[in-house]
Design a protein around this motif. Structure first.
Motif, PDB file in Angstrom:
ATOM      1  N   PHE A  38       8.959 -17.606 -41.720  1.00 15.33           N
ATOM      2  CA  PHE A  38       9.611 -16.643 -42.605  1.00 15.33           C
ATOM      3  C   PHE A  38      10.924 -16.145 -42.021  1.00 15.33           C
ATOM      4  O   PHE A  38      11.793 -15.671 -42.738  1.00 15.33           O
ATOM      5  N   MET A  39      11.026 -16.226 -40.689  1.00 11.51           N
ATOM      6  CA  MET A  39      12.268 -15.774 -40.049  1.00 11.51           C
ATOM      7  C   MET A  39      13.235 -16.919 -39.835  1.00 11.51           C
ATOM      8  O   MET A  39      14.228 -16.770 -39.132  1.00 11.51           O
ATOM      9  N   GLY A  40      12.891 -18.100 -40.391  1.00 11.92           N
ATOM     10  CA  GLY A  40      13.807 -19.216 -40.270  1.00 11.92           C
ATOM     11  C   GLY A  40      13.658 -20.003 -38.989  1.00 11.92           C
ATOM     12  O   GLY A  40      14.445 -20.906 -38.718  1.00 11.92           O
ATOM     13  N   ILE A  41      12.633 -19.655 -38.199  1.00  8.23           N
ATOM     14  CA  ILE A  41      12.391 -20.419 -36.980  1.00  8.23           C
ATOM     15  C   ILE A  41      11.340 -21.479 -37.282  1.00  8.23           C
ATOM     16  O   ILE A  41      10.340 -21.199 -37.954  1.00  8.23           O
ATOM     17  N   ARG A  42      11.565 -22.678 -36.813  1.00 12.17           N
ATOM     18  CA  ARG A  42      10.619 -23.743 -37.110  1.00 12.17           C
ATOM     19  C   ARG A  42       9.311 -23.512 -36.353  1.00 12.17           C
ATOM     20  O   ARG A  42       9.313 -23.230 -35.159  1.00 12.17           O
ATOM     21  N   SER A  43       8.180 -23.597 -37.110  1.00 10.49           N
ATOM     22  CA  SER A  43       6.883 -23.302 -36.505  1.00 10.49           C
ATOM     23  C   SER A  43       6.450 -24.423 -35.553  1.00 10.49           C
ATOM     24  O   SER A  43       6.717 -25.591 -35.819  1.00 10.49           O
ATOM     25  N   ASP A  72      19.564 -32.584 -46.808  1.00  7.86           N
ATOM     26  CA  ASP A  72      18.992 -33.351 -45.692  1.00  7.86           C
ATOM     27  C   ASP A  72      17.557 -32.896 -45.423  1.00  7.86           C
ATOM     28  O   ASP A  72      17.257 -31.707 -45.436  1.00  7.86           O
ATOM     29  N   ILE A  73      16.698 -33.880 -45.244  1.00  5.51           N
ATOM     30  CA  ILE A  73      15.293 -33.596 -44.947  1.00  5.51           C
ATOM     31  C   ILE A  73      15.188 -33.240 -43.467  1.00  5.51           C
ATOM     32  O   ILE A  73      15.830 -33.880 -42.630  1.00  5.51           O
ATOM     33  N   PRO A  74      14.417 -32.200 -43.131  1.00  8.30           N
ATOM     34  CA  PRO A  74      14.276 -31.851 -41.713  1.00  8.30           C
ATOM     35  C   PRO A  74      13.622 -32.980 -40.931  1.00  8.30           C
ATOM     36  O   PRO A  74      12.749 -33.663 -41.438  1.00  8.30           O
ATOM     37  N   SER A  75      14.071 -33.166 -39.732  1.00  8.03           N
ATOM     38  CA  SER A  75      13.585 -34.272 -38.909  1.00  8.03           C
ATOM     39  C   SER A  75      12.156 -34.011 -38.439  1.00  8.03           C
ATOM     40  O   SER A  75      11.727 -32.871 -38.303  1.00  8.03           O
ATOM     41  N   VAL A  76      11.415 -35.131 -38.226  1.00  4.73           N
ATOM     42  CA  VAL A  76      10.073 -34.999 -37.657  1.00  4.73           C
ATOM     43  C   VAL A  76      10.163 -34.362 -36.279  1.00  4.73           C
ATOM     44  O   VAL A  76       9.317 -33.573 -35.887  1.00  4.73           O
ATOM     45  N   PHE A  77      11.207 -34.711 -35.576  1.00  6.35           N
ATOM     46  CA  PHE A  77      11.347 -34.184 -34.218  1.00  6.35           C
ATOM     47  C   PHE A  77      12.247 -32.965 -34.251  1.00  6.35           C
ATOM     48  O   PHE A  77      13.347 -33.015 -34.795  1.00  6.35           O
ATOM     49  N   THR A 117      15.680 -29.971 -20.964  1.00  7.32           N
ATOM     50  CA  THR A 117      15.887 -30.148 -22.389  1.00  7.32           C
ATOM     51  C   THR A 117      14.539 -30.016 -23.078  1.00  7.32           C
ATOM     52  O   THR A 117      13.637 -30.829 -22.867  1.00  7.32           O
ATOM     53  N   VAL A 118      14.358 -28.936 -23.853  1.00 10.22           N
ATOM     54  CA  VAL A 118      13.078 -28.726 -24.540  1.00 10.22           C
ATOM     55  C   VAL A 118      13.363 -28.514 -26.012  1.00 10.22           C
ATOM     56  O   VAL A 118      14.475 -28.167 -26.407  1.00 10.22           O
ATOM     57  N   SER A 119      12.283 -28.707 -26.814  1.00 11.42           N
ATOM     58  CA  SER A 119      12.464 -28.505 -28.249  1.00 11.42           C
ATOM     59  C   SER A 119      12.368 -27.020 -28.584  1.00 11.42           C
ATOM     60  O   SER A 119      11.741 -26.240 -27.859  1.00 11.42           O
ATOM     61  N   THR A 120      12.976 -26.628 -29.684  1.00  9.62           N
ATOM     62  CA  THR A 120      12.963 -25.216 -30.075  1.00  9.62           C
ATOM     63  C   THR A 120      11.545 -24.737 -30.379  1.00  9.62           C
ATOM     64  O   THR A 120      11.209 -23.576 -30.166  1.00  9.62           O
ATOM     65  N   THR A 121      10.709 -25.678 -30.893  1.00 10.34           N
ATOM     66  CA  THR A 121       9.346 -25.259 -31.240  1.00 10.34           C
ATOM     67  C   THR A 121       8.557 -24.864 -30.005  1.00 10.34           C
ATOM     68  O   THR A 121       7.706 -23.981 -30.060  1.00 10.34           O
ATOM     69  N   LEU A 122       8.842 -25.523 -28.875  1.00  6.63           N
ATOM     70  CA  LEU A 122       8.135 -25.166 -27.652  1.00  6.63           C
ATOM     71  C   LEU A 122       8.497 -23.746 -27.244  1.00  6.63           C
ATOM     72  O   LEU A 122       7.632 -22.943 -26.850  1.00  6.63           O
TER      73      LEU A 122
END
Lengths: 76, 226, 158
Positions: B102-107, B2-7, B18-23
């Motif tokens: 590198f730690m698996g967290i989305r930038s 599965d391709i990672p979502s734009v969002f 409700t916030v995004s993980t990147t924030l």
């Protein structure tokens, strides 16, 4: 909307990469010529080339972004 | 596969938000940099010697590099010295948050909202510098160059600046993410070593390149208008 | 397709917070530190140049003084030599003078002694002659006569 049509549209959008690739190839060939003509300016040429490539690449990136957005937003 | 979502994924914190993980990652990066800054300011800086060594070398190189970078584009003067901390902020934020990958967290740079935010700051800065160094009249006059009928085109191109900046940064970072995910998916259980090498190019190199291009374009647009 | 404006604003706030903290914590202290060091080094270089030029000046002055001192020394030596020559000449002259004086005095003395001796001799010879004559003649001859004879004799002799 039909997922097949969206996929075709996304594929056409990614065609921007062709122009970017041609542009990057021309830039690189010119950089090679420049290095051959003036080997002592290699560092400066490298720097300019990398920036130019990054800017040319962004054209392809725009197409990529559009295709991705098409897939994710229209396909839902 | 599965391709990672734009969002980015959404999480709910503090009950209703409700916030995004990147924030969250962005705020975490900021917090980490601030903590490092506090330690640096009140503990490490006190021990700095006249002859640099170790961490001091790195910090001196960083500050001097940013100063040299800004003066090489904007020329020595007040403009360069005032923009230099902002350039340092962009570099620090994009690179530090990008290293989270590198730690698996989305930038955060793979989130369109984040890059639009950065580009909007640049957009505001261009106008602010233009007004600061040319006055309101001078700023409005820049849209009528070289002739009055060029106004719509100039307005359009000035609006295109933040859009292109945002899309460039987002696209590059996100394409790196997608390629890495595809690589992991394609290699399946044999994903040892090769993705690490690829990630050096797709994460580290793209990160440095794109933060450099972003800050350089920011400064050259400001220099052009101011 | 949705762009979340609240999140954009939150990102912007995040960047602004980071900007101010970085400027306060990293950029300004580092810039101040680097500027201080640059100024310090510049000051030291200037000081060194200043000291160098001072030393250069001092050296030139000393060189000049040394040359002058040599001149002065030769001058002094010449002067003292001439003074000594003068003194030596004076001393020699004085010595010559005193020698001359002593000689003349001695000569004078000798002369007077000689004259005295001659005188004394003359008297003695006179007296002896008278005695001899008295003894030879053994006769009464007046003193006046004797004297006359003897005087005549001396006049013949002298």
């Amino acid at each position: 909307m039909d997922m097949g049509l969206i996929a075709i549209g996304a594929g056409i959008a990614v065609f921007t990469g062709m122009g970017a690739g041609i542009g990057m190839g021309i830039a690189t060939s010119k950089a090679c010529e420049a290095v051959a003509r003036q080997p002592e300016a290699t560092g400066k040429i490298n720097q300019v080339l990398l920036i130019g490539l990054a800017l040319a690449e962004s054209t392809a990136i725009y197409g990529f972004v559009i295709s991705i957005i098409m897939i994710f937003t229209m396909g839902k | 596969m599965d391709i990672p979502s734009v969002f980015p994924d959404k999480v709910t914190i503090f009950g209703g938000w409700t916030v995004s993980t990147t924030l969250i990652a962005a705020f975490g990066t900021t917090l980490a940099i601030i903590v490092f800054g506090l330690i640096f300011r009140f503990v490490i800086l006190k021990n700095f010697k006249r002859v640099p060594k170790g961490l001091q070398n790195v910090m001196e190189l960083m500050v001097e590099g940013v100063n040299k970078f800004s003066t090489s584009i904007m020329g020595a003067g007040k403009k360069a010295s005032s923009i230099a901390p902002y350039i340092m902020t962009i570099f620090g934020f994009i690179i530090c948050s990008g290293l989270l990958e590198f730690m698996g967290i989305r930038s955060p740079a793979t989130d369109l909202d984040c890059t639009i935010g950065l580009a909007l700051i640049t957009f505001v800065l261009i106008i602010a510098y233009s007004i600061r160094f040319r006055g309101v009249k001078g700023w409005l006059k820049t849209y009528a160059e070289p002739k009055a009928f060029m106004v719509p085109i100039n307005v359009l191109s000035s609006v295109a600046v933040p859009i292109s900046l945002a899309c460039r940064l987002f696209g590059n970072m996100f394409s790196g993410l997608v390629v890495m995910d595809m690589l992991y998916g394609a290699m399946g259980y044999f994903a040892v070593g090769v993705p690490a090498l690829a990630s050096i190019y797709f994460i580290l190199f793209h990160l440095g390149m794109q933060s450099y291009v972003f800050s350089m374009l920011t400064m050259s647009f400001i220099e052009e208008k101011a | 397709m949705e762009i979340n404006f609240l999140e954009i604003i939150l990102y912007i706030v995040n960047i602004i917070i980071l900007f101010f903290f970085l400027r306060w914590l990293l950029y300004k202290p580092m810039t101040r530190f680097l500027n201080n060091r640059t100024n310090e080094i510049q000051k030291q270089i200037d000081e060194a140049a200043q000291k160098y030029s001072d030393a250069e000046q001092l050296k030139a002055k000393y060189d000049e003084m040394m040359e002058n001192a040599q001149d002065l020394a030769t001058q002094l030596i010449n002067k003292s030599k001439s003074v000594a020559d003068e003194q030596a000449r004076q001393i020699v002259a004085e010595a010559e003078e005193s020698a001359e004086e002593i000689r003349t005095r001695t000569e004078k003395h000798i002369e007077s002694q000689k004259q005295q001796a001659v005188l004394e001799m003359r008297q003695e010879v006179t007296r002896m002659a008278i005695q001899i004559a008295e003894k030879v003649l053994q006769r009464e001859v007046s003193y006046e006569d004797n004297k006359n004879v003897i005087n005549e004799f001396f006049e013949k002799v002298s």
